[in-house]
Design an enzyme around this catalytic site. Sequence first.
Site, mmCIF file in Angstrom:
data_model
loop_
_atom_site.group_PDB
_atom_site.id
_atom_site.type_symbol
_atom_site.label_atom_id
_atom_site.label_comp_id
_atom_site.label_asym_id
_atom_site.label_seq_id
_atom_site.Cartn_x
_atom_site.Cartn_y
_atom_site.Cartn_z
ATOM 1 N N ASP B 8 0.880 -1.168 0.000
ATOM 2 C CA ASP B 8 0.000 0.000 0.000
ATOM 3 C C ASP B 8 0.917 1.219 0.000
ATOM 4 O O ASP B 8 1.519 1.542 1.020
ATOM 5 C CB ASP B 8 -0.891 -0.032 1.253
ATOM 6 C CG ASP B 8 -1.708 1.247 1.408
ATOM 7 O OD1 ASP B 8 -1.639 2.126 0.524
ATOM 8 O OD2 ASP B 8 -2.420 1.365 2.431
ATOM 9 N N LYS B 69 2.958 11.329 -3.500
ATOM 10 C CA LYS B 69 1.899 10.673 -4.283
ATOM 11 C C LYS B 69 1.023 11.712 -4.990
ATOM 12 O O LYS B 69 0.468 11.439 -6.045
ATOM 13 C CB LYS B 69 1.066 9.804 -3.339
ATOM 14 C CG LYS B 69 0.110 8.846 -4.031
ATOM 15 C CD LYS B 69 -0.535 7.950 -2.989
ATOM 16 C CE LYS B 69 -1.552 7.010 -3.601
ATOM 17 N NZ LYS B 69 -2.134 6.136 -2.559
ATOM 18 N N GLU B 167 -7.221 0.632 -4.453
ATOM 19 C CA GLU B 167 -7.235 0.542 -2.993
ATOM 20 C C GLU B 167 -8.580 0.071 -2.421
ATOM 21 O O GLU B 167 -8.595 -0.842 -1.599
ATOM 22 C CB GLU B 167 -6.801 1.884 -2.387
ATOM 23 C CG GLU B 167 -5.289 2.055 -2.499
ATOM 24 C CD GLU B 167 -4.821 3.498 -2.519
ATOM 25 O OE1 GLU B 167 -5.617 4.393 -2.195
ATOM 26 O OE2 GLU B 167 -3.653 3.729 -2.878
ATOM 27 N N ASP B 189 -13.293 5.148 1.003
ATOM 28 C CA ASP B 189 -11.864 5.167 1.310
ATOM 29 C C ASP B 189 -11.333 6.595 1.274
ATOM 30 O O ASP B 189 -11.116 7.158 0.206
ATOM 31 C CB ASP B 189 -11.135 4.272 0.285
ATOM 32 C CG ASP B 189 -9.617 4.231 0.514
ATOM 33 O OD1 ASP B 189 -9.128 4.910 1.439
ATOM 34 O OD2 ASP B 189 -8.936 3.519 -0.230
#
Lengths: 243, 605
Positions: B8, B69, B167, B189
Amino acid sequence: MDHQHQAQATTATSRELPMARSMCWHCQSEVTGEYLCGQCVKVQPLSRDLDYFACFQLPRLLNIDEQHLEKTFYELSRTFHPDFYSTKDESEKAISLGNSAFLNAAYRTLKDPIQRAEYLIRLEAGAVKDIRSNPPADLFEEVLELQETLETFRQLAPKGPSAGLEALRKKLQAEREHLEKRQAEMEASLQDKFNEWDQLQERAALPGQAREEKNTILREMQEILSNRTYVRNMVNDLLETTG
Amino acid sequence: MSRIVGIDLGTTNSLVAFMDKEGPHVIPGPDGQTKVPSIVGLTDNGLIVGDPAKAHLIRDPSHTIYSVKRFMGKGLDDVKDELKYFPYHLHEKNGVIRIEIGDKTYSPPQVSAMILKELKRRAEDYLKEDVSKAVITVPAYFNDSQRQATKDAGLIAGLEVLRIINEPTAASLAYGLQKKTQGLIAIYDLGGGTFDISILKLKDGIFEVLATNGDSHLGGDDFDQRLVDVLVDDIFQTQGIKVEGNPELMQTVRLEAERVKIRLSDETQAQAVIQLPNGTYEKLWTRESVESLVMDLVERTLGPCRNALKDAGLTASQIDEVVLVGGSTRMPLVWRKVEELFGKTPHSELNPDEVVALGAAVQADILGGHTKDLLLLDVTPLSLGIETMGGVMSALIRRNTTIPTSAKEMFTTYVDGQTSVDIHILQGERELVKDNRSLARFQLKLPPLPAGVPRVEVNFLIDANGILHVTARDIRTGEAQSVQVKPSHGLTDDEVEGMIRDSFQFAAEDIKARQIIEARNEANAIIVATEKALVRAANLISDKEAEGIRRILQQLGEVKAGDDHRAIRTKISEVEKTTHHLAEVLMDATLKEALESKKLSDVIK
């Protein structure tokens, strides 16, 4: 979890998808209609001529067993999905990818009644003409007036709330409800055509049989489909503009 | 076949997991922590990653990279609004952001690769075997460029990326496996930098994604920023100190804002405490005050939820279970809003920080051929199309289409003898090209023939990673044509190659940094132990000997401050030699004591 869900009626036929070649691409032994080679167990590419109905072992009917469709989709996904070919060689990976993409397209098309009907018309009568840009004949006057009202509303809307704007909104909402009703009616008559088609297929399954009758139904279906698309687009436009 | 790990790669924290017979497990570091902060520090002595880099952030913010990211697969224009918040300089080259650290520049995939390498090493230390294959998760709403950038990061880190997995779907795998759930589930999420909503149908081990939506630029970082803005303003008003011009202080404020936010998930109030040059600044926050500050951000997640439901052809009440994933879902406000929308209490039994990594490990096990009864059928989050006349996008593959999927498009010529057609590939839901994301361009070659005669079929295939592949075939000759696609916001193959080579260079620096840290730790331990021994042996050795030992200890202390790990090691062995006699004396004394105490005990008996 138990995934040995054997389809009662379909197990016998589920391994008879037409393959691209009658010989295994890998070991050259004869492939007898299975998607895996009997000798070397390599996955075989699906035939370019395979149609979506055949892919799911379904007759070319418009009322279909959705549970069977989903079950077969899951079964074939377990056979073709790239996740299960991650450790295999590049050729097998490529075949799995191609077969999977085809299977997904087939499922997506057949799952939706409208897409299913459009696909059937394309299969049976060649290319479907592009969606018409003219409104259905009986709605012509109504739609022209509606377009004008919509235009006025769009011009007024940025100027903030007003009594005039509210009146227009009410009018457009009433129009929308009316069109939604029309859409429902069209879908009901489409369903009638689906039934007609299926009955005809039951008694004349071969492509050449009752060709004239079949073509007539297909043309009528296409007419309704285009009208419905037009009305649906109008409804979406109204929803977007007036909320 | 070697083990495949699940990773992850988060905006704020990253984790690595693996699967064995008992199920998926997250791999802890030596300190028992499973989360590795996604922070990279480029010190004079090389690279540091994770917790040490987080500590470095306050000391040396301009050499410390966080939230990288957010820059993956992006150009400078995409992030211009938030540039002022980052302590380092950015520029753009060939459509890709470059981060300037000292006199070096790094692309976001290179920085992500540094984090991936740390996770790889962590897994190798724990599993006691080489790790070279991985499944890496990305937000479901990541576009093609962002996915490709993640894959590049894996390559640069020396990992073969067997799959890029979404994810929320990864979370559903871990959740479904544990709960044996069937039916319709919604995965909400909300992570550090991204938000995703995915609606799935779980049936007989098939995890079929019906629709996904989200915002790849909305997360906990944005919540922190709201607190930071208030703190910065308040510090200026009450203390007259400008935080903006002081990167170290800005990072201190940022970390304190994050801490206060996290604390307010459990408490109803929390005190922000910040050391300023002129003293200590304090501000009391209540949960309500923070909630009203971030309310609009949380509400921004509800639109995508409604859109996903609509695309799945469902209403909120049809959803059987709602599962919360991502650290930001710990906020009671998020919880309430989700409950309001779906009309049911959300689940969060699994650790929302770990569930994505666990799911990635499950997917790794499927790809390894070990788990055979589970299958994930995911979708592409955004429509894919090409530019047509008048700057309009013509969609070829609709959003929420199950992948892999392909679309064919036939191309011909408008002019006699025309030999090429320029094709512009886009992703997005808007009508006009300019409102969508440019993915790539390529030039299709056509044979010089009268207008309309050439027929070249282009196949746009989105694979199971959600990554696009383009191939072309001349229908008249049946010959395949190679297509050189130029990404709009991606690294070229040559650039990735170069970065893989560079990463060996980083690896050397990295090892150097590690060796120095280890040598220093050892030196510290020996200094403490020897000083203790000197106290104990005060009456057992001569002053001259003690003085000699003190002198060499001092020398070790001096060498330790330098960057030469070999010199530290040499000095350590000198200390060991010099203290040889001292150790013997102490040993004898200890032995004597032991014997004497034994005698004593005998006497008592």
